[in-house]
Enzyme design. Structure first.
Site, short mmCIF file in Angstrom:
data_model
loop_
_atom_site.label_atom_id
_atom_site.label_comp_id
_atom_site.label_asym_id
_atom_site.label_seq_id
_atom_site.Cartn_x
_atom_site.Cartn_y
_atom_site.Cartn_z
N TRP A 1 -38.83 -11.16 -30.22
CA TRP A 1 -37.92 -12.26 -29.92
C TRP A 1 -38.25 -13.53 -30.70
CZ3 TRP A 1 -33.70 -10.70 -27.32
CH2 TRP A 1 -33.81 -9.50 -26.62
N LYS B 1 -30.41 -9.75 -29.80
CA LYS B 1 -29.47 -10.85 -29.55
C LYS B 1 -29.28 -11.66 -30.84
CE LYS B 1 -29.36 -11.69 -24.59
NZ LYS B 1 -29.45 -12.71 -23.50
N GLU C 1 1.57 -2.75 -20.25
CA GLU C 1 1.74 -3.28 -18.90
C GLU C 1 2.52 -4.59 -19.03
OE1 GLU C 1 -0.90 -4.70 -15.04
OE2 GLU C 1 -1.21 -5.52 -17.03
N ASP D 1 -3.47 -3.81 -21.19
CA ASP D 1 -3.40 -4.63 -19.98
C ASP D 1 -2.86 -6.03 -20.30
OD1 ASP D 1 -4.26 -5.26 -17.13
OD2 ASP D 1 -5.34 -6.78 -18.27
#
Length: 692
Positions: free
Chosen positions: A19, A54, A330, A275
């Protein structure tokens, strides 16, 4: 590579460098894309498979922030810590651990019969179920009930489980609660092996507002041209508490279009359910809007042209990559040409969800007595769709039973489902009414409501209660976040009857292909007698919604002359009915009026026949082809009619529904795999002499 034009500096960090990103600084190109190339170490990848990573960047205000990479394929969190943030996980398994697909995609059906499912809540135990458990335990049930398509909800990673997957945090990552990417591939491949196509619910209408785990973390106050989202009010959905994409940005288009191809190529999905399309199509997002059908509502300054263009691009791409893709929108607004091809100037979807239908049923069940139901109102709602634009009809999806509402069966029978579903005692009036209307509502929705059909997991057998995900308000309980399959499997409970009828509905379409037929004629909407008569394909359907009246000799209009027989009867004993309709009766037609002059016909139909129509019963009739030779066997399984037969879980022979005796013949029923233990399998016998 990471698009972060607002960042002043950037590093890649993770387990691989403890990290500490000082040795892995990234470089920025002219378009705001940061990148780094890391060589192998001792012949092995520098970042090990399944290790955490990350993206760390300098915001320009002096602060460094860590974010999950936008394109990460897997993200996990520490389940032992409440509210723990997600970590990106580098997913690059060695070849020996990668799932290899074994089965080809099934061909696109003429009409999709969709089983909508949520993997996490698909188990009976009060816990999160896995992709492999769903594949092994639930897929055989879906196949046994004669569906041809599975629609999976909540696959994209979402940090808040109770959002039902709608608040997506990581668009390229599978939901880690239910397993790994390889586990999801196993599920899709298992579905394909059963002949089931698989659609994925994709959420490109908005993104989670969560900064720590999600895409919103890349918004550090920059202008909209340098962000995934619009700025200010335009970039925030006030009802959903989520961020709204800027579809004009090329990097946003690349991100979303690549996302579609990734799911289709990597996981072999056969299409998508998009959606929140209404929210995408309009700048007002459909909030406080009631669409009446005027073209001014669709084509004007309220329309988000950038979003429309993105949807056209998306549909164009998907159908170029996979011509047999099935893509469903939808949309509640009824946007014209939404379901016409891009080449025609349409948006390119194959189907839209017929979202007004469940609203009609809920209104009737909650606010009207049975005798107040309008037959013309029901027929209008079911047939009110744009000409040549296909719809998926449904009586209830997951939306109708999310916390705050109930499943349709529970609306009909409520607390009596706890005490009155035993078949060892007579059914109460509430249970008798509930089971009858459950079957009728779902069948008429399927037969008249669209060009495909959808059912949510468990509703096929009348699952009780409602859906409520674990949350603070229910003390993090999973009790209402599971499916009680045993209710349908226990022989002395009445749930089996609704499940059996659901199987028979789908089998009827397998045999007669009425869902894909363009022939749809409603000939009778009798408000006084509460009857609806219509033709769909080669079948004639009669629905008697009257709570108490049975009509003997009721006259039914039809197109072709000849002899008609019962194809499916909701009142049959095997479906929990009263057995009032005789299945062996022949119904011969009589001509009506002057041929070719509809106004002289009966209900504008050139022929008619008479039937017995019991209260709260629906019956489908088919026309017998007289030229076929009739076999000698005259039992209930004889040719020329639907064999209302079933495969007993304790036997291999096909039983006659009328007398319970095994049909004679040397051929055994096919009971492939585990699906033979999941209840009733319906057999529609062909006209050959051997009854094969």
């Amino acid at each position: 590579r990471e698009w972060a034009p607002a960042a002043m500096d950037a590093q890649l960090i993770g387990d691989f460098n403890n990290w500490n990103g000082s040795g892995h600084r990234m470089t920025k190109d002219n378009y705001g894309v940061w990148s780094i190339r890391i060589s192998h170490v001792n012949g092995k990848p520098a970042i090990p498979h399944n290790s955490k990573v990350k993206f760390r960047f300098h915001r320009g205000d002096g602060l460094w922030v860590d974010r999950v990479p936008a394109w990460i394929r897997y993200a996990t969190f520490d389940a032992s810590k409440f509210g723990a943030p997600y970590d990106g996980v580098h997913w690059d398994p060695p070849s020996g651990e990668r799932y290899v697909f074994k089965h080809p995609r099934p061909r696109k059906p003429d009409a999709p019969r969709i089983y909508e499912a949520h993997v996490g809540m698909s188990g009976e135990k009060p816990e999160v179920s896995t992709y492999r458990e769903f594949a092994d335990n639930v897929l055989p049930r879906i196949k046994a009930n004669n569906y041809n398509t599975v629609q999976l909800m909540a696959i994209m990673e979402h940090s808040y489980y109770a959002s039902f997957g709608y608040h997506v945090t990581n668009f390229f990552a599978v939901s880690s609660r239910s397993g790994t990417p390889e586990d999801l591939k196993y599920l899709v491949d298992k579905a394909h092996s059963l002949g089931l196509r698989v659609l994925m619910d994709v959420v490109h209408s908005h993104a989670s507002s969560n900064k720590t785990d999600g895409l919103n973390g890349y918004d550090v106050g920059q202008n909209t041209q340098e962000s995934y989202f619009h700025t200010g009010e335009r970039g925030y959905h006030k009802l959903w508490d989520s961020r709204l994409f800027n579809y004009a940005n090329w990097e946003v288009l690349r991100f979303l279009l690549s996302n579609l191809r990734y799911w289709m190529d990597e996981f072999m999905f056969d299409g998508f359910r998009f959606d929140g399309v209404t929210s995408m199509l309009y700048n007002h997002h459909g909030i406080n809007m009631s669409f009446a059908g005027s073209y001014k509502e669709y084509f004007g300054l309220d329309t988000d042209v950038d979003a429309v263009v993105y949807l056209m691009l998306a549909n164009h791409l998907m159908h170029k990559l996979l011509p047999e893709a099935t893509v469903v929108a939808e949309d509640v607004s009824g946007m014209p040409v939404l379901c016409r091809s891009v080449d025609e100037g349409g948006v390119g979807f194959d189907y839209r969800l017929a979202m007004a239908i469940p609203d009609r049923w809920i209104d009737y069940l909650k606010n009207k007595d049975d005798l107040e139901w309008s037959m013309s109102g029901i027929a209008h709602t079911l047939t009110n769709r744009r000409y040549t634009e296909k719809c998926i009809a449904y009586a209830e999806s997951h939306d109708q039973s999310i916390v705050g509402d109930k499943t349709m069966a529970f609306l009909l029978m409520d607390k009596e489902m706890y005490t009155g579903m035993s078949d060892l005692q007579p059914a109460s009036p509430t249970i008798d009414r509930g089971i009858a209307l459950q079957k009728m509502i779902h069948f008429i929705t399927m037969a008249l409501g669209g060009d495909g059909y959808l059912n949510f997991m468990g509703n096929e057998f009348g699952h009780p209660e409602w859906i409520d995900f674990p949350r603070e308000g229910n003390n993090w309980s999973y009790d209402k976040c599971r499916r009680q399959w045993s209710l349908a499997d226990i022989d002395h409970l009445r749930y089996k009857y609704m499940n059996a009828f659901d199987q028979a509905m789908n089998a009827l379409d397998d045999k007669f292909s009425f869902l894909s037929s363009s022939k749809q004629i409603v000939s009778d909407m009798n408000e006084e007698k509460k009857i609806i008569v219509f033709e769909r394909g080669d079948l004639v359907f009669v629905f008697n919604f009257h709570p108490s009246k049975t009509y003997d000799g009721y006259k039914v209009g039809c197109d072709l002359p000849g002899k008609y027989k019962v194809a499916l009867d909701s009142d049959a004993l095997m479906f929990g009915g009263h057995g009032r309709v005789a299945h062996d009766n022949d119904h011969f037609t009589s001509p009506e009026g002057v041929p070719g002059v509809p106004e002289t016909n009966f209900n504008n139909r050139p022929n008619s026949f008479k039937i017995l129509s019991p209260s709260r019963t629906c019956v489908a009739y088919y026309r017998v082809e007289e030229k076929a030779e009739k076999p000698k066997d005259e039992g209930a399984a004889s040719w020329g009619k639907t064999a209302l037969g079933y495969i007993d879980v304790e036997a291999t022979g096909v039983k006659d529904a009328a007398d319970g005796e095994a049909t004679s013949g040397s051929e055994k029923a096919s009971t492939g795999g585990d699906s033979s233990k999941k209840g009733i399998n319906f057999v529609f016998l062909s006209p050959d002499k051997d009854n094969k």
